[in-house]
Enzyme design. Structure first.
Site, PDB file in Angstrom:
ATOM      1  N   LYS A  13       4.684  35.273 -25.838  1.00 30.01           N
ATOM      2  CA  LYS A  13       4.862  36.357 -26.808  1.00 30.01           C
ATOM      3  C   LYS A  13       5.884  36.029 -27.885  1.00 30.01           C
ATOM      4  O   LYS A  13       6.706  35.131 -27.726  1.00 30.01           O
ATOM      5  CB  LYS A  13       5.205  37.661 -26.074  1.00 30.01           C
ATOM      6  CG  LYS A  13       3.915  38.252 -25.479  1.00 30.01           C
ATOM      7  CD  LYS A  13       4.050  39.628 -24.914  1.00 30.01           C
ATOM      8  CE  LYS A  13       2.650  40.078 -24.454  1.00 30.01           C
ATOM      9  NZ  LYS A  13       2.705  41.261 -23.612  1.00 30.01           N
ATOM     10  N   ARG A  63       1.378  38.395 -15.894  1.00 32.07           N
ATOM     11  CA  ARG A  63       0.165  38.107 -16.669  1.00 32.07           C
ATOM     12  C   ARG A  63       0.455  36.908 -17.564  1.00 32.07           C
ATOM     13  O   ARG A  63       1.309  36.998 -18.449  1.00 32.07           O
ATOM     14  CB  ARG A  63      -0.195  39.344 -17.501  1.00 32.07           C
ATOM     15  CG  ARG A  63      -1.450  39.196 -18.357  1.00 32.07           C
ATOM     16  CD  ARG A  63      -1.694  40.484 -19.146  1.00 32.07           C
ATOM     17  NE  ARG A  63      -2.864  40.405 -19.991  1.00 32.07           N
ATOM     18  CZ  ARG A  63      -2.884  39.828 -21.199  1.00 32.07           C
ATOM     19  NH1 ARG A  63      -1.794  39.266 -21.681  1.00 32.07           N
ATOM     20  NH2 ARG A  63      -3.992  39.816 -21.906  1.00 32.07           N
TER      21      ARG A  63
HETATM   22  C1  7PM Z   1      -1.122  39.439 -29.857  1.00 30.84           C
HETATM   23  C2  7PM Z   1      -0.129  40.196 -29.274  1.00 30.84           C
HETATM   24  C3  7PM Z   1      -2.190  38.962 -29.137  1.00 30.84           C
HETATM   25  C4  7PM Z   1      -0.185  40.463 -27.953  1.00 30.84           C
HETATM   26  C5  7PM Z   1      -2.234  39.213 -27.799  1.00 30.84           C
HETATM   27  C6  7PM Z   1      -1.233  39.960 -27.249  1.00 30.84           C
HETATM   28  C7  7PM Z   1      -0.590  42.559 -22.313  1.00 30.84           C
HETATM   29  C8  7PM Z   1      -1.862  43.035 -22.034  1.00 30.84           C
HETATM   30  C9  7PM Z   1      -1.911  41.892 -23.848  1.00 30.84           C
HETATM   31  C10 7PM Z   1       0.488  42.907 -21.454  1.00 30.84           C
HETATM   32  C11 7PM Z   1      -1.128  44.116 -20.164  1.00 30.84           C
HETATM   33  C12 7PM Z   1      -1.169  38.898 -25.074  1.00 30.84           C
HETATM   34  C13 7PM Z   1      -1.202  40.199 -25.805  1.00 30.84           C
HETATM   35  N1  7PM Z   1      -0.642  41.828 -23.437  1.00 30.84           N
HETATM   36  N2  7PM Z   1      -2.140  43.796 -20.964  1.00 30.84           N
HETATM   37  N3  7PM Z   1      -2.682  42.613 -22.996  1.00 30.84           N
HETATM   38  N4  7PM Z   1       0.155  43.688 -20.387  1.00 30.84           N
HETATM   39  N5  7PM Z   1      -1.365  44.882 -19.104  1.00 30.84           N
HETATM   40  O1  7PM Z   1      -0.114  38.257 -25.174  1.00 30.84           O
HETATM   41  O2  7PM Z   1       1.662  42.562 -21.641  1.00 30.84           O
HETATM   42  O3  7PM Z   1      -2.138  38.498 -24.449  1.00 30.84           O
HETATM   43  S1  7PM Z   1      -2.538  41.198 -25.276  1.00 30.84           S
END
Ligand code: 7PM
Length: 281
Positions: free
Chosen positions: A227, A261
């Site tokens: 992130k 995750r």
């Molecule tokens: C841009 C920003 C692209 C953030 C993708 C993301 C989470 C999630 C995501 C989380 C849960 C990523 C995120 N992040 N579901 N879906 N918890 N439960 O880094 O932190 O994949 S998308």
């Protein structure tokens, strides 16, 4: 640290009372910020899911809509076309539960019908008004993730009183609403939503204070992988954040996460094995 019970998901056991579990991220989008569309197309996605399971993923989280800040939203038809064939192809071929990362009730409904057993809704049932009913009637587990605002505006100056206590209060309310909608509270997993409507300082306070969320008595999921707060601290682009991610995963585990995750499942499995051993001694 208060104990969490094992969870039975889709007939499979997540042994959370014994060890921290790893949720592997599978983005089936052409524009993912860190995987760059590498696993786009059903065959590649299925191959990747099996690879993640082989590397030790306990759950595969399949997402067909990028939730990147400011990302355009994807039509339900497009999201269904990306996600459903992969879930169908994995059914009976993969020994771990499938989670569907979606805010859309129709996507969740079809995903669960085809074999997904967790609905990972980053809006915590506040996005699609039909989601709570789908979650309740499907009997799936549900991840309630905290986000301040929407993917479009969440990074415009998020403000909290005490970030950990504000998110805790949000969960109390979200769990109560879910229960009133007929969702079994035993099926709820909570996630503070690192990076979703949070400044760098907020993300760090959440990681440091993560233990507080265990008071909810529900499995605690933390998503830090690659992130932007890691980029802010290291100056690295998404693809070069693996060691920053490792540090954040170790901290999350020490501070009480039950599930992490991550994108880099093989490497983070080792990080979890070591940090979790220290936590449990
Ligand atoms: C841009 C920003 C692209 C953030 C993708 C993301 C989470 C999630 C995501 C989380 C849960 C990523 C995120 N992040 N579901 N879906 N918890 N439960 O880094 O932190 O994949 S998308």
């Amino acid at each position: 640290m208060s104990a969490v019970r094992d969870v039975i998901i889709g007939g499979m056991v997540l042994p959370l009372s014994e060890r921290v579990c790893v949720m592997g991220v599978l983005n089936v989008t052409p524009d993912s910020f860190s995987d760059g569309g590498k696993f786009f197309g059903p065959d590649k996605a299925v191959e990747r899911a099996l690879e993640l399971a082989g590397q030790g993923a306990d759950i595969i989280d399949i997402g067909g809509e990028s939730s990147r800040p400011g990302a355009r939203s994807v039509a339900a038809e497009e999201e269904l076309e990306r996600v459903i064939p992969v879930i169908k192809a994995l059914k009976g071929r993969i020994g771990v539960p499938i989670s569907v990362d979606t805010c859309k009730a129709e996507v969740a409904r079809q995903a669960v019908r085809e074999g997904a057993s967790i609905i990972n809704d980053i809006t915590a049932l506040r996005g699609d008004p039909a989601m709570a009913e789908v979650a309740a009637s499907s009997g799936a587990h549900v991840v309630l993730m905290h986000m301040l605002g929407t993917p479009g505006d969440m990074q415009d100056k998020p403000v909290y009183g005490d970030v950990v206590e504000d998110i805790f209060a949000f969960f109390v309310d979200a769990i109560e609403k879910a229960s009133r909608a007929g969702i079994d509270s035993e099926k709820i997993i909570v996630d503070p939503g690192i990076g979703f409507g949070k400044t760098l300082e907020h993300n760090l306070k959440i990681l440091k204070g993560l233990k507080r969320f265990r008071d909810l008595g529900r499995p605690l999921l933390a998503g830090t992988s690659r992130k932007s707060f890691i980029g802010a601290l290291t100056g690295k682009e998404a693809g070069d954040r693996v060691l920053g991610t490792a540090a954040s995963v170790a901290v999350a585990v020490i501070n009480g996460a039950d599930i992490v995750r991550v994108h880099d499942v093989g490497m983070m499995r080792d990080v979890v094995s070591v940090s979790d051993a220290v936590r449990r001694i």
